[in-house]
Every structure is written in structure tokens, then in C-alpha cells.
Design an enzyme around this catalytic site. Structure first.
Site, PDB file in Angstrom:
ATOM      1  N   ASP A  75      28.576  25.044  15.048  1.00 51.52           N
ATOM      2  CA  ASP A  75      29.068  24.049  15.823  1.00 51.52           C
ATOM      3  C   ASP A  75      30.683  24.136  16.151  1.00 51.52           C
ATOM      4  OD1 ASP A  75      28.753  21.501  17.218  1.00 51.52           O
ATOM      5  OD2 ASP A  75      29.012  20.366  15.497  1.00 51.52           O
ATOM      6  N   MET A 100      26.949  10.771  11.095  1.00 51.40           N
ATOM      7  CA  MET A 100      26.285  10.319   9.920  1.00 51.40           C
ATOM      8  C   MET A 100      27.495  10.077   8.786  1.00 51.40           C
ATOM      9  SD  MET A 100      23.488  13.399   9.251  1.00 51.40           S
ATOM     10  CE  MET A 100      22.741  12.455   7.753  1.00 51.40           C
TER      11      MET A 100
END
Length: 618
Positions: free
Chosen positions: A193, A73
């Protein structure tokens, strides 16, 4: 500015304000009051959009350069922060990804990252809202290498960071990431993550955990984050929408990175999405057989399917890794010793005790024992080494007992840290049997020791030797026809009584050893033989001196028996007596002198060989 542009700006700003209000309640509660970013968040949520929009225009604050990184993104550009003249990195949304939600998520990442002031988290210098690019995060510029690029490449690690030990280097990096995660957990935040590609390694040893874009709070009762993360590393609870996340979730991700360090791939690296999902739900990653046992244990616990079975904190995992590195030398020594123990055990299990090659067995035993001792000296709490030491000693003690060497078994039992009672009892039984055997051997040794009773034996020999020497001469002087009773009967009895008197006087010393008893018996047999000879001569009406020659034959035979059973140094005198018998038989007139001479030679010879100096030489 046209009215249409002004209207568009106002609409966009209203969207940001609405999102900011939501985020202030859902995300900014973790940021301490008074923090600059808290102030920024509350400004976004206020009714002053024009100030946010125009007073911090990016072009007035930053001189942006080339793109240095891209993600799904966002993208990151090199830039220069004009107010202080320093190089920075600027993260923004990709043009095609810009939306109110995406902008709010980027702002949220900025606020959350800025709240984590830690050496292993990239500092956030500022947040700027640009006219065209929306929110921009101004970060410290980190010049370095992604960990994923060097994770399995020892040559690159050597070239870039000067480390010859790839495993130690990677574990050190992982431990620093554990520190960052533990700090975040203390603030109620999980990263979600953690993976090598989200770790940057600086040229001067800096380690940064990046990309906190999907990080979320775990301590808020209403926190129900959407599914997010990287499937190849994902924990089972992360697959559940609204699943209960905790610090143990990040511990799983850290364990997944450890798995990749050891195997070269993520734990859920599969060919299909369904296989990946199944792997996550099962969470049974396999490690190579040559994986160090301690590392395998740490990895298995970190990747446990049930969060309660994992390490409670990232710092607990870090301490385990640190402990392994600190004691890695001990573990390496242990692995080598275990290989030797395996060979030794195989030999003992596949061969009978009498067929075991002693040289090879004791070589393996020495190598294994030394290795385990060194492993324990390097790390005294190495329980695997201690258990291996117990196994080694158990095997060797049982083998030594099987080959009837309880002394060596007892020596090993003395260094056994935890001897089993039944094994100790077996060793004690063996030692007791050995003690009895040694006592018997000592008794036998003493029984044949010529030094025991030596002086008494020499004195008796001198006394008897004098009689043996004088008696034949006396018999040669006396005329047997004039005193046959004296010559034939009285004199042998007198000599026998004298011999018995000598024996009685020295009976304690002369009966202590076999050699003394043999000589005593030999003397008595000699006198008895002499008396028998006298009787034979008298009954056969033979010349008296015939007995003297015949006696030398008997004395030679008695000396031969003694030489064979007690004193081998008497052999030279055996032929002397037999030769004397032959000489005496040729001329009976000389037999008394020959016998006396032989007896004198025997007395002198035995006196000499039984001297302390002679016995020491022998």
C-alpha cells in the site's frame, strides 16, 4: 471484579491467544529469535493471559492525549510514555472496529513493523494491551506533513522544506521510500500500500513509510494474501486472490507514485470502479508529451504489466532515479539542443540546398552543437545526446556536400564519433575534387604572378630596352641611301636574332607564367611589326624615318593589349607612344629621337614597376 467480568475477560483473552498462536506461525517467523516482539508474540500464544492482560495496563504506562490521525480501522493519539518521559504516538483500533480479528491484525502490524528497523520506517517502542481499547502500538511521534499534501504544491514545499525544485524534492522522497521498501523486501515482506498519503515528511528531512497494516510475506510457500491495497495504485497481480506477490509488486506501486509526481494523479485514477479495474489490468498509463524522456522511460518500466518486465528490485529503481537526478542538468541541456535540432532538420528537409538561409542554419547548428557538447561534458554516457550529435553532424555534412563545401564537411567529419562509411567516402570524394580545383587555381595564380621570373624579365627588358633605345638613333646616323640593305633588312634581322637569343637564354623562366609569355610574344610581335614596317617603307620608297613614326603607332597598340591582358600599369605609356607618333610624323627628322625617348621611358618605367618593392605595394 465480578464473576461475569472475569468470565468475559477470560473469553477475550482466549480469543487473543488463539489468534496469536496462528499469527506466530504465519507472521512471526520473520522476526529474529531473541527479539522483544518475538518474546511478546510467544507470550500471547502461551497459557498466561492474566500476565498479558493486567501487568501492562495502558494507563500505568501511557498518558494519552488528543487524536492526531484516523484511518479506516484505527486511530492515532498523541501520548506521553511515562517510563521515559517522551512524546510518542499510540495507534489503536476505533471502538466500532474492535474484534478479535482486528486486534490480531493490529498486533501483527506491530510485530512486522518492529522487525523493520530502518531510518525510513517509524520505530515501534512498545506494544500494550489496554483493558478497554485492546492492543496499542506505541510508536515514535513524527511531527510533520503528509507527502500527499505537498506532492504537487511547489509553494508549500518551498515554505516547509526550502526546496525550489519540486520535481527533485519529490524524487528524493521517492528514493528514500525505495530504500525502505528494499529493506523490507530483504526481510521477505511487501508493503502492498505504498502511496503518498502513507508517507510522512518530518520537519528536519525525515521520511517515513507508514501503515504496514496489510504488509505480507512473499517468500512463504503458503502465503496467499487476500486482495488489499489502494485501487488507484494497484498492480495487476494484486487483483488476484492468492496472487503471487513479490518485490516487483512494490516496485509497481513505487512507479505509480512516480506517475503521480509527474502527472499529478495516480495511474488508475478513473471515474468508475470498472474503469479502474480495466486500467489496472491493462497497465498502460499515459504521460504528458513534455515529460522528460528519461523519467517517462523509468515510469513505463516500473509500471510494466508483466512483473518480469519491471525493475527487479526497489533499489534498482532508486538507482535509476538517482542517476536521472545526477544527470538532470545534462538532460535539460539535451532537451534544449533537441529543439534546435528539430528546427534545423525542418529547414533542411523543406528547402533546397541553395535556398537554405545560411545565417539561421549556422546559428541553429552552433547552438545545437554547443548544447550537445555541454550535455556530454556533464554526463559522458548520455547516449541520447550522443545519438543527437551523430544526427546533427550527418545533416550538416550532407548539406555542406550539397553546397560544394567539402572542406567544412571534412572538418565536421573529423569530430564525428561514428561516421558512416558511405558518408566518409562522399566527403573524401569532395575533398579530392576540391584539392584538384585548388591545384588548378594555384597553377593559374602562379601563371599570373608577376613575381615569378621577375628578375629574368627585368634583365631581358633592360637588354632589349637598350637595343630599342639605340636602334633608332643608329638608324638616324646611317644614311639609308648609302646602305639601304643594312638599314632596311640586315638591322631588323639582327635585332630579331638578338631578341630570340635573349628569349632562348631565359626561355625556362620567361615561359613559366602567362605574364612572361605575353610579354615575350609582345616583343616578338613588336619586332615582326617593325620588320614589316621596314619592308612597307622600302617597297613604297618612303622616307626611312616614316617607319619610325609608324612603329610608334604599332608599339602603342601592343602596349594597350599588354595593359589589358597582363599589366594594367602600362596604360599610361600607350598615349605616350601615340603622341610620339604624331610628333614624329609632323617632323620626320625628330622621329628617331622621339622613338628612342619613348623606348627609354618604357624600359625605365617597366624596370621600376617590376621591382620587388613596387610589386609588394601593388
Amino acid at each position: 471484579m465480578s464473576s461475569d467480568d472475569a468470565s468475559a475477560q477470560a473469553t477475550r483473552t482466549d480469543e487473543l491467544v488463539a489468534l496469536a498462536r496462528t499469527l506466530v506461525g504465519a507472521a512471526l517467523d520473520a522476526v529474529p529469535d531473541g527479539d522483544v516482539l518475538t518474546t511478546l508474540g510467544r507470550t500471547l500464544a502461551s497459557e498466561a493471559p492474566s500476565s498479558l492482560r493486567f501487568e501492562r495496563a495502558a494507563d500505568d504506562l501511557l498518558e494519552r492525549g488528543e487524536v492526531i490521525g484516523e484511518g479506516g480501522m484505527g486511530l492515532v493519539r498523541a501520548a506521553r510514555q511515562l517510563s521515559v518521559g517522551r512524546e510518542v504516538a499510540v495507534k489503536s483500533l476505533r471502538p466500532e472496529q474492535q474484534s478479535a480479528v482486528a486486534e490480531a491484525m493490529l498486533l501483527r502490524e506491530a510485530w512486522l513493523t518492529a522487525s523493520l528497523e530502518h531510518p525510513n520506517v517509524v520505530p515501534v517502542h512498545d506494544v500494550v494491551v489496554d483493558r478497554d481499547d485492546g492492543p496499542l502500538i506505541v510508536l515514535k511521534r513524527v511531527k510533520g506533513t503528509s507527502w500527499s499534501e505537498v506532492l504537487g504544491d511547489g509553494a508549500k514545499v518551498k515554505e516547509k522544506f526550502g526546496s525550489d525544485d519540486l520535481l527533485a524534492f519529490n524524487l528524493d522522497v521517492l528514493m528514500q521510500i525505495c530504500r525502505a521498501a528494499h529493506f523490507a523486501h530483504a526481510s521477505g515482506i511487501v508493503h502492498r500500500d505504498i502511496k503518498p498519503s502513507n508517507v510522512m515528511l518530518g520537519a528536519y528531512g525525515e521520511v517515513y513509510l507508514l501503515d504496514w497494516g496489510i504488509a505480507t510475506r512473499f517468500d512463504a510457500p503458503s502465503a496467499t494474501p487476500a486482495i488489499a491495497g489502494t485501487l488507484a495504485y494497484m498492480a495487476p497481480e494484486m487483483l488476484e486472490r492468492g496472487g503471487r506477490l513479490s518485490p516487483r509488486t512494490d516496485v509497481y506501486l513505487l512507479g505509480a507514485v512516480l506517475h503521480e509526481i509527474v502527472t499529478g494523479r495516480a495511474p488508475h485514477h478513473k471515474d468508475t470502479r470498472d474503469a479502474i479495474i480495466a486500467s489496472i489490468l491493462l497497465s498502460r498509463p499515459e504521460l504528458p508529451e513534455d515529460t522528460p524522456e528519461e523519467i517517462a522511460r523509468i515510469c513505463a518500466r516500473a509500471l510494466a504489466r508483466d512483473p518480469l518486465d519491471r525493475y527487479a528490485t526497489a533499489d534498482e529503481l532508486r538507482l535509476e532515479l538517482s542517476h536521472y537526478l545526477k544527470n538532470r542538468h545534462s538532460m535539460r541541456l539535451l532537451e534544449e539542443a533537441l529543439a534546435r535540432l528539430g528546427d534545423l532538420t525542418w529547414i533542411l528537409q523543406t528547402r533546397s540546398p541553395d535556398q537554405v538561409p545560411k545565417g539561421r542554419l549556422f546559428e541553429l547548428f552552433g547552438q545545437c552543437r554547443f548544447g550537445l557538447q555541454q550535455a556530454l561534458a556533464s554526463w559522458e554516457h548520455n547516449e541520447r545526446a550522443r545519438r543527437a550529435q551523430i544526427d546533427l553532424l550527418d545533416h550538416m555534412i550532407r548539406h555542406l556536400l550539397a553546397i560544394e563545401d567539402p572542406g567544412a564537411a571534412g572538418a565536421l567529419l573529423a569530430e564525428h564519433p561514428e561516421p558512416a562509411p558511405e558518408l566518409a567516402a562522399q566527403v573524401e570524394e569532395g575533398l579530392e575534387a576540391q584539392r584538384k580545383k585548388e591545384e588548378e587555381l594555384e597553377r593559374l595564380r602562379r601563371d599570373i604572378d608577376p613575381g615569378v621570373g621577375r628578375n629574368t624579365r627585368r634583365a631581358a627588358m633592360v637588354a632589349m630596352g637598350a637595343l630599342w633605345t639605340c636602334a633608332p638613333l643608329l638608324a638616324n646616323v646611317v644614311d639609308p641611301t648609302k646602305a639601304p640593305l643594312v638599314i632596311n633588312y640586315v638591322s631588323p634581322v639582327v635585332l630579331l636574332l638578338i631578341a630570340l637569343g635573349v628569349w632562348y637564354y631565359a626561355r625556362d623562366k620567361l615561359s613559366q607564367t602567362a605574364i612572361n609569355r605575353r610579354f615575350l610574344v609582345a616583343m616578338l610581335v613588336g619586332f615582326c611589326a617593325h620588320m614589316v614596317h621596314l619592308l612597307v617603307v622600302a617597297l613604297a620608297d618612303l622616307p626611312h624615318k616614316t617607319e619610325l613614326a609608324m612603329g610608334m603607332v604599332s608599339f602603342g597598340a601592343i602596349l594597350a593589349i599588354l595593359a589589358h591582358t597582363a599589366e594594367k600599369r602600362l596604360w599610361p605609356l600607350v598615349p605616350v607612344y601615340w603622341l610620339g607618333a604624331l610628333v614624329g610624323a609632323q617632323d620626320l627628322s625628330t622621329s628617331a629621337y622621339v622613338l628612342a625617348g619613348c623606348n627609354l621611358l618604357l624600359t625605365s618605367y617597366m624596370f621600376a614597376i617590376w621591382s620587388p618593392r613596387s610589386e609588394r605595394r601593388s
